[in-house]
Design a protein around this motif. Structure first.
Motif, PDB file in Angstrom:
ATOM      1  N   ARG A  16      -3.976 -16.650 -13.777  1.00 14.76           N
ATOM      2  CA  ARG A  16      -4.386 -17.660 -14.757  1.00 14.76           C
ATOM      3  C   ARG A  16      -3.880 -19.026 -14.319  1.00 14.76           C
ATOM      4  NH1 ARG A  16      -6.847 -16.500 -20.107  1.00 14.76           N
ATOM      5  NH2 ARG A  16      -6.272 -18.650 -20.506  1.00 14.76           N
ATOM      6  N   PHE A  17      -4.709 -20.036 -14.475  1.00 16.30           N
ATOM      7  CA  PHE A  17      -4.272 -21.417 -14.269  1.00 16.30           C
ATOM      8  C   PHE A  17      -4.434 -22.151 -15.596  1.00 16.30           C
ATOM      9  CE2 PHE A  17      -4.401 -20.055 -10.009  1.00 16.30           C
ATOM     10  CZ  PHE A  17      -3.740 -20.982  -9.210  1.00 16.30           C
ATOM     11  N   GLY A  18      -3.406 -22.006 -16.458  1.00 20.25           N
ATOM     12  CA  GLY A  18      -3.431 -22.624 -17.777  1.00 20.25           C
ATOM     13  C   GLY A  18      -4.631 -22.156 -18.588  1.00 20.25           C
ATOM     14  N   SER A  19      -5.137 -23.057 -19.444  1.00 26.45           N
ATOM     15  CA  SER A  19      -6.289 -22.703 -20.284  1.00 26.45           C
ATOM     16  C   SER A  19      -7.611 -22.953 -19.556  1.00 26.45           C
ATOM     17  CB  SER A  19      -6.258 -23.536 -21.570  1.00 26.45           C
ATOM     18  OG  SER A  19      -6.280 -24.909 -21.228  1.00 26.45           O
ATOM     19  N   LEU A  20      -7.517 -23.539 -18.359  1.00 27.96           N
ATOM     20  CA  LEU A  20      -8.737 -23.964 -17.666  1.00 27.96           C
ATOM     21  C   LEU A  20      -9.448 -22.824 -16.947  1.00 27.96           C
ATOM     22  CD1 LEU A  20     -10.445 -26.507 -16.990  1.00 27.96           C
ATOM     23  CD2 LEU A  20      -9.115 -26.693 -14.874  1.00 27.96           C
ATOM     24  N   ALA A  21      -8.688 -21.939 -16.290  1.00 30.35           N
ATOM     25  CA  ALA A  21      -9.351 -20.946 -15.436  1.00 30.35           C
ATOM     26  C   ALA A  21      -8.605 -19.623 -15.382  1.00 30.35           C
ATOM     27  CB  ALA A  21      -9.506 -21.500 -14.022  1.00 30.35           C
ATOM     28  N   GLN A  22      -9.377 -18.543 -15.435  1.00 26.92           N
ATOM     29  CA  GLN A  22      -8.870 -17.201 -15.154  1.00 26.92           C
ATOM     30  C   GLN A  22      -9.601 -16.700 -13.925  1.00 26.92           C
ATOM     31  OE1 GLN A  22      -8.186 -14.289 -18.311  1.00 26.92           O
ATOM     32  NE2 GLN A  22      -9.475 -12.826 -17.196  1.00 26.92           N
ATOM     33  N   PHE A  23      -8.826 -16.186 -12.962  1.00 23.62           N
ATOM     34  CA  PHE A  23      -9.396 -15.646 -11.731  1.00 23.62           C
ATOM     35  C   PHE A  23      -9.181 -14.133 -11.707  1.00 23.62           C
ATOM     36  CE2 PHE A  23      -8.266 -20.039 -10.770  1.00 23.62           C
ATOM     37  CZ  PHE A  23      -9.423 -20.513 -10.166  1.00 23.62           C
ATOM     38  N   ASP A  24     -10.276 -13.383 -11.644  1.00 27.82           N
ATOM     39  CA  ASP A  24     -10.209 -11.930 -11.513  1.00 27.82           C
ATOM     40  C   ASP A  24     -10.640 -11.587 -10.097  1.00 27.82           C
ATOM     41  OD1 ASP A  24      -9.614 -10.746 -14.318  1.00 27.82           O
ATOM     42  OD2 ASP A  24     -11.062 -12.342 -14.692  1.00 27.82           O
ATOM     43  N   ILE A  25      -9.653 -11.287  -9.254  1.00 27.70           N
ATOM     44  CA  ILE A  25      -9.918 -11.071  -7.827  1.00 27.70           C
ATOM     45  C   ILE A  25     -10.323  -9.610  -7.634  1.00 27.70           C
ATOM     46  CG2 ILE A  25      -8.901 -11.128  -5.513  1.00 27.70           C
ATOM     47  CD1 ILE A  25      -7.130 -13.134  -8.079  1.00 27.70           C
ATOM     48  N   LEU A  26     -11.518  -9.387  -7.085  1.00 30.47           N
ATOM     49  CA  LEU A  26     -12.048  -8.025  -6.966  1.00 30.47           C
ATOM     50  C   LEU A  26     -11.866  -7.459  -5.559  1.00 30.47           C
ATOM     51  CD1 LEU A  26     -15.440  -8.068  -8.923  1.00 30.47           C
ATOM     52  CD2 LEU A  26     -13.112  -7.741  -9.787  1.00 30.47           C
ATOM     53  N   ASP A  27     -11.920  -6.136  -5.485  1.00 29.43           N
ATOM     54  CA  ASP A  27     -11.972  -5.394  -4.229  1.00 29.43           C
ATOM     55  C   ASP A  27     -13.257  -4.566  -4.281  1.00 29.43           C
ATOM     56  OD1 ASP A  27     -11.804  -3.486  -2.227  1.00 29.43           O
ATOM     57  OD2 ASP A  27      -9.801  -2.777  -2.764  1.00 29.43           O
ATOM     58  N   THR A  28     -14.264  -4.992  -3.534  1.00 28.72           N
ATOM     59  CA  THR A  28     -15.558  -4.283  -3.576  1.00 28.72           C
ATOM     60  C   THR A  28     -15.744  -3.345  -2.374  1.00 28.72           C
ATOM     61  OG1 THR A  28     -16.752  -6.050  -2.419  1.00 28.72           O
ATOM     62  CG2 THR A  28     -16.642  -6.205  -4.827  1.00 28.72           C
ATOM     63  N   ARG A  29     -14.664  -2.983  -1.692  1.00 35.45           N
ATOM     64  CA  ARG A  29     -14.757  -2.055  -0.547  1.00 35.45           C
ATOM     65  C   ARG A  29     -14.130  -0.703  -0.818  1.00 35.45           C
ATOM     66  NH1 ARG A  29     -18.763  -2.525   2.865  1.00 35.45           N
ATOM     67  NH2 ARG A  29     -19.170  -4.748   2.798  1.00 35.45           N
ATOM     68  N   GLN A  30     -12.928  -0.706  -1.402  1.00 34.85           N
ATOM     69  CA  GLN A  30     -12.098   0.490  -1.407  1.00 34.85           C
ATOM     70  C   GLN A  30     -12.631   1.589  -2.330  1.00 34.85           C
ATOM     71  OE1 GLN A  30      -7.317   1.537  -1.973  1.00 34.85           O
ATOM     72  NE2 GLN A  30      -8.031  -0.527  -2.350  1.00 34.85           N
ATOM     73  N   PRO A  58       0.809  -1.218   0.000  1.00 26.53           N
ATOM     74  CA  PRO A  58       0.000   0.000   0.000  1.00 26.53           C
ATOM     75  C   PRO A  58       0.842   1.269   0.000  1.00 26.53           C
ATOM     76  CG  PRO A  58       0.039  -0.958   2.194  1.00 26.53           C
ATOM     77  CD  PRO A  58       0.771  -1.918   1.295  1.00 26.53           C
ATOM     78  N   GLU A  59       0.221   2.350  -0.463  1.00 26.44           N
ATOM     79  CA  GLU A  59       0.776   3.691  -0.311  1.00 26.44           C
ATOM     80  C   GLU A  59      -0.234   4.487   0.488  1.00 26.44           C
ATOM     81  OE1 GLU A  59       2.040   5.610  -3.878  1.00 26.44           O
ATOM     82  OE2 GLU A  59       2.893   3.769  -4.691  1.00 26.44           O
ATOM     83  N   GLY A  60       0.068   4.734   1.743  1.00 27.42           N
ATOM     84  CA  GLY A  60      -0.884   5.432   2.612  1.00 27.42           C
ATOM     85  C   GLY A  60      -2.202   4.683   2.652  1.00 27.42           C
ATOM     86  N   PRO A  61      -3.325   5.394   2.413  1.00 26.64           N
ATOM     87  CA  PRO A  61      -4.630   4.753   2.537  1.00 26.64           C
ATOM     88  C   PRO A  61      -5.071   4.022   1.271  1.00 26.64           C
ATOM     89  CG  PRO A  61      -4.918   7.083   2.157  1.00 26.64           C
ATOM     90  CD  PRO A  61      -3.431   6.839   2.159  1.00 26.64           C
ATOM     91  N   ASP A  62      -4.155   3.813   0.307  1.00 26.36           N
ATOM     92  CA  ASP A  62      -4.512   3.189  -0.970  1.00 26.36           C
ATOM     93  C   ASP A  62      -3.728   1.900  -1.172  1.00 26.36           C
ATOM     94  OD1 ASP A  62      -4.200   6.511  -2.008  1.00 26.36           O
ATOM     95  OD2 ASP A  62      -6.118   5.495  -1.742  1.00 26.36           O
ATOM     96  N   MET A  63      -4.418   0.878  -1.676  1.00 27.75           N
ATOM     97  CA  MET A  63      -3.749  -0.402  -1.902  1.00 27.75           C
ATOM     98  C   MET A  63      -4.429  -1.101  -3.060  1.00 27.75           C
ATOM     99  SD  MET A  63      -3.000  -3.298   0.921  1.00 27.75           S
ATOM    100  CE  MET A  63      -2.714  -5.025   0.526  1.00 27.75           C
ATOM    101  N   ARG A  64      -3.660  -1.462  -4.060  1.00 27.94           N
ATOM    102  CA  ARG A  64      -4.254  -2.107  -5.235  1.00 27.94           C
ATOM    103  C   ARG A  64      -4.330  -3.611  -5.003  1.00 27.94           C
ATOM    104  NH1 ARG A  64      -3.989  -1.815 -11.656  1.00 27.94           N
ATOM    105  NH2 ARG A  64      -4.668  -3.954 -11.964  1.00 27.94           N
ATOM    106  N   LEU A  65      -5.513  -4.068  -4.637  1.00 28.41           N
ATOM    107  CA  LEU A  65      -5.696  -5.481  -4.301  1.00 28.41           C
ATOM    108  C   LEU A  65      -6.314  -6.269  -5.458  1.00 28.41           C
ATOM    109  CD1 LEU A  65      -5.078  -7.263  -1.896  1.00 28.41           C
ATOM    110  CD2 LEU A  65      -7.337  -6.754  -0.970  1.00 28.41           C
ATOM    111  N   TYR A  66      -7.018  -5.589  -6.374  1.00 31.05           N
ATOM    112  CA  TYR A  66      -7.606  -6.352  -7.495  1.00 31.05           C
ATOM    113  C   TYR A  66      -6.488  -6.763  -8.447  1.00 31.05           C
ATOM    114  CZ  TYR A  66      -7.803  -1.824 -10.089  1.00 31.05           C
ATOM    115  OH  TYR A  66      -7.518  -0.631 -10.703  1.00 31.05           O
ATOM    116  N   ARG A  67      -6.567  -8.015  -8.917  1.00 29.46           N
ATOM    117  CA  ARG A  67      -5.493  -8.586  -9.719  1.00 29.46           C
ATOM    118  C   ARG A  67      -6.004  -9.840 -10.405  1.00 29.46           C
ATOM    119  NH1 ARG A  67      -5.527  -9.872  -4.479  1.00 29.46           N
ATOM    120  NH2 ARG A  67      -4.524 -11.753  -3.659  1.00 29.46           N
ATOM    121  N   ARG A  68      -5.213 -10.357 -11.340  1.00 29.49           N
ATOM    122  CA  ARG A  68      -5.666 -11.459 -12.195  1.00 29.49           C
ATOM    123  C   ARG A  68      -4.672 -12.606 -12.129  1.00 29.49           C
ATOM    124  NH1 ARG A  68      -6.574  -8.370 -16.538  1.00 29.49           N
ATOM    125  NH2 ARG A  68      -8.768  -8.223 -15.925  1.00 29.49           N
TER     126      ARG A  68
END
Length: 548
Positions: free
Chosen positions: A326-340, A314-324
């Protein structure tokens, strides 16, 4: 979750002083934030100004009381974590304000006869001696074992794995989803069972920590063999408070076992900072500058105690937590931050009759930048078989009754329906075929079908939502909560509802995904067995849940 509680006044004085010193406008500039947050953003100094080094041989008590962890697996890299804290319930963790040299080792076997990488990292006092090691140039899709050493002390052994290579035609992946672990509501028994499961990765969907006071007997745990220090019996507001609370949570042996067994991918909800906050808006009426100071403290302590990579620092009160990921061709995970980044809850939060305020198209759950990142990421990706959205709060509509005067939870996506429609429209436009949302927050397990139009039960099913119940929050719970009939009748797309504690595992294959809802009968006393409450399947290309 909705709670009513008073605000501790005594030790928010330092926040008020800092807030008074820096006006909001200056605070929100980077330099102002850096100055105001000296207490929360102390970074290790370079060169002559750096803290002195402590010889590891002078550490006389076990420094690995908080265990080890790994996270965010990439095809060629793993992230390893530990924090040195011989005395986790003391503000300094039981170490002087000195740098400590930590040796780490990664091997193909548990006995470390086939070491692949080893190195040394500095544990800085400014980060309370937490270390994050990014080990690169590893074989994809492999299991590895790791450990740390300081002086004569060796940490427990952790097990982790790399993701399959980007183009791998991988045919199977088993994940677990967990959330909501209020220490004072019960034992983390579910983690003890999860540590024994054969899963590739664990997604933590929020409420890793609760800001509420924990009394001398650990609340519902009702300890008779120990007394927790009085410093934990207050709400977390300052950086020291949050650090001590992580010390308490991570000292739990069941949580440590789960972290040592599997790599974790974490995202937060509200309680890691404060119940039901929204962006820069606190739950209670405190000045926004003061709340942002608290948020900075909470975010920094979160970073220090989680297996997160460098871009998440983080930088002060900000932190980039959403990120992506991949697990091969089977799955893509898009991790969200629904608070900040969310708009403040409509109609004063809670369960309310929806209306123009909640349905305002300008309202956002993700903020514009994260929404764009998500939709662009779907459009630009080599299509994964499964597009999974690990996030915090219930995505599907959830009416509290069948009649026309139904209410919706303003803290969930129901309070941000325009935001939800933009996500679903974006998935459709990008050709996302198999959308699965993973959710925490509500202390129950749900299986939900996602509808093109929730007002019309006959409308197309466009995806599935799997809601993981809590590890301990809500205490023992019940298989059929009091509102079971009302909720299932009011929401025909709700395929499953159970109110026990536990976790969910999801097994992804090329042709289908299977969710197993794993529950324990009690958490207020230790030692509960685990059973599968129900199993559901969704077929690739044919969204919707059916009993397995």
């Amino acid at each position: 979750m909705d709670h009513v509680h008073g605000h501790t006044s005594g030790h928010s004085e330092e926040l008020r002083a800092a807030a008074r010193h820096f006006g909001r406008r200056r605070f929100l500039t980077v330099t102002g934030a850096a100055a105001a947050l000296a207490f929360a953003t102390q970074l290790p100094a370079a060169g002559a100004a750096a803290a002195a080094e402590l010889d590891g041989r002078r550490v006389t008590e076990d420094p690995f009381t908080l265990g080890v962890a790994s996270g965010d697996p990439l095809p060629g890299s793993v992230l390893l974590w530990t924090r040195l804290a011989p005395r986790p319930f003391e503000p300094d963790g039981g170490l002087p304000a000195s740098r400590v040299s930590v040796h780490w080792e990664l091997a193909r076997d548990e006995r470390f006869t086939r070491t692949v990488r080893r190195g040394r990292v500095t544990a800085h006092p400014e980060f309370r001696h937490a270390v994050h090691v990014e080990v690169e140039h590893l074989d994809p899709g492999h299991v590895f074992f790791y450990r740390f050493r300081v002086g004569d002390w060796t940490s427990p052994v952790g097990r982790t794995r790399t993701a399959p290579s980007a183009g791998a035609r991988n045919s199977g992946l088993k994940l677990a989803a967990v959330s909501c672990q209020a220490y004072h509501d019960g034992y983390f028994t579910a983690y003890r069972h999860l540590a024994q499961e054969d899963v590739d990765v664990v997604f933590h969907l929020g409420d890793y920590l609760y800001e509420y006071a924990v009394n001398a007997t650990g609340g519902a745990r009702a300890y008779t063999d120990r007394t927790l220090p009085v410093v934990l019996n207050r709400e977390t507001v300052t950086l020291e408070d949050y650090r001590l609370r992580y010390g308490l949570y991570k000292s739990d042996p069941d949580l440590r076992a789960a972290h040592a067994a599997h790599p974790f991918v974490v995202t937060w909800d509200d309680h890691e900072t404060e119940n039901n906050y929204a962006g820069g808006t606190p739950e209670n009426d405190v000045p926004p500058e003061e709340f942002l100071l608290r948020r900075a403290a909470a975010y920094r302590a979160y970073w220090e105690h989680q297996p997160l990579r460098r871009p998440q620092q983080p930088e002060g009160p900000d932190m980039r937590l959403y990120r992506r990921l991949r697990f091969g061709s089977l799955a893509q995970f898009d991790i969200l931050d629904t608070r900040q980044y969310r708009s403040d809850q409509a109609y004063g939060d809670g369960w309310q009759v929806p209306g123009p305020q909640s349905e305002d198209p300008a309202r956002t759950m993700t903020g514009a930048a994260q929404e764009r990142w998500l939709l662009d990421g779907w459009r630009g990706s080599r299509a994964a078989r499964w597009n999974v959205l690990p996030q915090q709060v219930v995505f599907a509509e959830r009416r509290d009754r069948s009649t026309a005067d139904f209410k919706l939870s303003m803290d969930s996506w129901d309070g941000y329906p325009a935001s939800r429609q933009r996500i679903l429209a974006g998935a459709e436009a990008a050709g996302v075929e198999n959308l699965m949302v993973l959710t925490g927050d509500v202390h129950v397990g749900y299986g939900l079908d996602l509808k093109a139009d929730f007002r019309d039960p006959a409308s197309r099913t466009v995806g599935t939502e799997i809601v993981a119940t809590s590890i301990s929050s809500g205490k023992d719970g019940a298989d059929r909560p009091a509102n079971y009939d009302k909720l299932t009748q009011a929401n025909p797309h709700m395929r499953f509802y159970n109110g026990r504690r536990g976790y969910v595992t999801v097994t992804l294959a090329a042709d289908s995904a299977r969710a197993d809802f794993r529950t324990v009968p009690y958490v207020t006393t230790p030692g509960a067995p685990v059973t599968t409450a129900a199993s559901y399947v969704t077929e690739a290309g044919n969204p919707g849940l059916t009993p397995a």
